[in-house]
Design an enzyme around this catalytic site. Structure first.
Site, short mmCIF file in Angstrom:
data_model
loop_
_atom_site.label_atom_id
_atom_site.label_comp_id
_atom_site.label_asym_id
_atom_site.label_seq_id
_atom_site.Cartn_x
_atom_site.Cartn_y
_atom_site.Cartn_z
CG ASN A 175 7.00 3.42 5.20
OD1 ASN A 175 6.39 3.64 4.18
ND2 ASN A 175 6.53 3.70 6.39
CG HIS A 223 7.71 7.80 5.43
ND1 HIS A 223 7.52 7.35 4.15
CD2 HIS A 223 6.52 7.61 6.07
CE1 HIS A 223 6.27 6.93 3.99
NE2 HIS A 223 5.64 7.08 5.15
CG HIS A 225 3.96 4.68 9.14
ND1 HIS A 225 3.31 3.66 8.47
CD2 HIS A 225 4.26 5.60 8.19
CE1 HIS A 225 3.21 3.95 7.20
NE2 HIS A 225 3.78 5.13 6.99
NE ARG A 283 -1.08 2.44 2.99
CZ ARG A 283 -0.54 3.53 3.51
NH1 ARG A 283 -0.49 4.65 2.83
NH2 ARG A 283 0.00 3.51 4.72
CG ASP A 284 3.30 4.30 2.99
OD1 ASP A 284 3.37 5.15 2.08
OD2 ASP A 284 3.57 4.56 4.17
CB CYS A 320 2.33 10.36 1.65
SG CYS A 320 0.66 11.03 1.58
C1 LIG Z 1 -10.87 10.98 1.03
C2 LIG Z 1 -11.19 11.40 -0.37
C3 LIG Z 1 -12.00 10.36 -1.09
C4 LIG Z 1 -12.02 12.67 -0.27
O1 LIG Z 1 -12.11 13.26 -1.55
P1 LIG Z 1 -13.27 14.30 -1.88
O2 LIG Z 1 -13.10 14.73 -3.30
O3 LIG Z 1 -13.31 15.35 -0.83
O4 LIG Z 1 -14.53 13.34 -1.70
P2 LIG Z 1 -16.07 13.56 -1.89
O5 LIG Z 1 -16.76 12.89 -0.76
O6 LIG Z 1 -16.39 15.01 -2.17
O7 LIG Z 1 -16.36 12.72 -3.22
C5 LIG Z 1 -15.79 13.09 -4.48
C6 LIG Z 1 -15.75 11.85 -5.38
O8 LIG Z 1 -14.91 10.85 -4.79
C7 LIG Z 1 -15.68 9.64 -4.59
N1 LIG Z 1 -15.21 9.01 -3.35
C8 LIG Z 1 -15.32 9.46 -2.10
N2 LIG Z 1 -14.79 8.59 -1.25
C9 LIG Z 1 -14.30 7.56 -1.98
C10 LIG Z 1 -13.64 6.36 -1.66
N3 LIG Z 1 -13.33 6.05 -0.39
N4 LIG Z 1 -13.28 5.55 -2.66
C11 LIG Z 1 -13.56 5.85 -3.94
N5 LIG Z 1 -14.20 6.98 -4.31
C12 LIG Z 1 -14.57 7.83 -3.33
C13 LIG Z 1 -17.11 10.11 -4.52
O9 LIG Z 1 -17.98 9.05 -4.83
C14 LIG Z 1 -17.11 11.20 -5.57
O10 LIG Z 1 -17.12 10.61 -6.84
P3 LIG Z 1 -17.73 11.36 -8.14
O11 LIG Z 1 -19.15 11.64 -7.78
O12 LIG Z 1 -16.91 12.62 -8.31
O13 LIG Z 1 -17.52 10.37 -9.23
C15 LIG Z 1 -9.91 11.72 -1.19
O14 LIG Z 1 -9.31 12.85 -0.65
C16 LIG Z 1 -8.94 10.58 -1.19
O15 LIG Z 1 -9.20 9.53 -1.73
N6 LIG Z 1 -7.75 10.79 -0.58
C17 LIG Z 1 -6.80 9.68 -0.44
C18 LIG Z 1 -5.47 10.20 -0.09
C19 LIG Z 1 -4.53 9.05 0.13
O16 LIG Z 1 -4.82 7.90 -0.13
N7 LIG Z 1 -3.36 9.41 0.62
C20 LIG Z 1 -2.34 8.44 0.91
C21 LIG Z 1 -2.64 7.60 2.13
S1 LIG Z 1 -2.27 8.42 3.67
C22 LIG Z 1 -0.61 8.13 3.89
O17 LIG Z 1 0.06 7.65 3.02
C23 LIG Z 1 -0.01 8.39 5.24
C24 LIG Z 1 0.19 7.11 6.04
C25 LIG Z 1 -1.13 6.42 6.37
O18 LIG Z 1 0.98 6.17 5.33
C26 LIG Z 1 0.91 7.40 7.38
C27 LIG Z 1 2.09 8.37 7.26
O19 LIG Z 1 3.05 8.06 6.54
O20 LIG Z 1 2.03 9.38 7.92
#
Ligand SMILES: CC(C)(COP(=O)([O-])OP(=O)([O-])OC[C@H]1O[C@@H](n2cnc3c(N)ncnc32)[C@H](O)[C@@H]1OP(=O)([O-])[O-])[C@@H](O)C(=O)NCCC(=O)NCCSC(=O)C[C@@](C)(O)CC(=O)[O-]
Length: 325
Positions: A274, A234, A232, A40-41, A265
């Protein structure tokens, strides 16, 4: 816990047991659980889309190494993170092994429902200590993101799904700079009270040092027991192993790592991978700590995915490895 009492170079299984005895009564001092986040990450930031079959093969190979937790994918928007767009195919396609957990990231109830339909038995919600990062990452402030998690936790409970919590930017944010430990405590407490069984503390951009980790852990371990925390780290600034070592000193026994140091990320400018799982396992075994991981098998998996990606491993241990000694 002060540096003076436990000189870091002498941290061993025995001294760890001693150093953490007062801090938490329930840790098993000689065992560390690795949460493998490579699929994933490790892959979410890859610009070139990898076939689902390669991700499935990676997870299946990781399942053969002795790892007990392998984060498989994330149910986020494919518009935001295209590499994770095959989430359901990957989760359905892997050969699940009894005794191994395959958590997936779910930012909201929509993600949770899709994950549940694809067979998820454990999910992770991800919050942040910084509003600026949270807005870039999930289009919501830290507090708004927490509110989105409530229905996820409720639905998870109803469906017998375990929920892990992440807190990103625990010591530094790419947009806000240094983060106060009190901001981390606020999010950690919220996730813990909501029902997350474990909170993973993410140094998202790898700027932490043993100093800033200690300042943060001093406060966080007062709020939540170390047995329910993970780290976690990096490795952007080459501090990941040192920071993990510090967290062991606080009684933390769960460490996230990514095979061959893959990752980053997409919404944290400049973040590198990481801590490499191979390096973490090598260090822990060298300290007399158990991980259940067969390092030689893990090395081969690291070499497999690096060949698929066409790049050298970020793991120093993997590059140096000439077989079990
Ligand atoms: C959270 C949202 C979805 C908000 O995104 P948004 O645009 O604010 O969402 P919305 O609720 O306004 O919906 C917009 C569209 O997204 C769809 N939607 C809404 N939710 C989902 C979903 N779950 N899966 C699939 N589709 C989704 C929804 O259906 C809609 O579709 P449309 O009508 O435009 O076709 C967006 O910002 C997003 O997907 N962000 C993901 C960011 C991400 O994955 N970042 C990396 C992971 S975090 C990380 O790496 C850190 C970590 C964990 O490792 C720890 C560290 O290192 O610190």
């Amino acid at each position: 816990m002060s540096f003076a009492r436990i000189p870091i170079p002498f941290l061993t299984c025995r001294s760890l047991a001693w150093s953490t005895a007062k801090r938490t009564a329930t840790t098993t001092p000689c065992e560390v659980r690795i949460v493998e986040v490579g699929p994933r990450d490790g892959l979410q930031n890859e610009p070139k889309l990898l076939p689902a079959a390669t991700k499935i093969e990676l997870i299946n190979r990781l399942s053969g190494t002795g790892l007990k937790t392998i984060e498989a994918t994330s149910f986020v928007s494919a518009k935001w993170v295209p590499q994770m767009g095959d989430n359901a195919e990957v989760l359905r396609g892997i050969s699940k092994v009894r005794g191994i957990s395959y958590p997936v990231l779910t930012p909201n109830i929509k993600g949770f429902e899709s994950a549940l339909a694809a067979g998820a038995e454990e999910v992770a919600v991800f919050g942040a200590a910084s509003d600026a990062f949270s807005l870039k990452n999930v289009n919501a402030t830290a507090a708004q993101a927490i509110e989105r998690f409530r229905p996820v936790l409720k639905a998870a409970k109803e469906n017998g799904v375990r929920v892990r919590g992440y807190v990103s930017t625990i010591v530094g944010c790419p947009y806000e700079g240094a983060i106060a430990p009190s901001a981390v405590v606020k999010v950690v407490e919220a996730l813990y009270e909501m029902g997350c069984y474990e909170i993973s503390l993410g140094d998202t951009i790898g700027v932490g040092t043993p100093g800033s980790m200690r300042r943060m852990l001093d406060e966080v371990t007062r709020a939540v027991p170390a047995k329910d925390l993970a780290v976690h780290c990096h490795d952007t600034y080459g501090q990941a192993l040192s920071n993990i070592l510090v967290s062991l000193d606080y009684g933390i026994r769960v460490v996230d790592a990514s095979v061959s140091g893959l990752g980053g990320c997409p919404y944290a400018r400049g973040a590198s991978g990481n801590a490499a799982t191979e390096d973490v396992v090598y260090m822990l075994h060298g300290m007399g700590l158990q991980t259940s991981v067969d390092l030689d098998k893990l090395i081969q998996v690291g070499r497999y995915i690096c060949t698929e990606l066409g790049r050298p491993s970020e793991s120093k241990v993997n590059r140096a490895w000439k077989g079990p000694q």
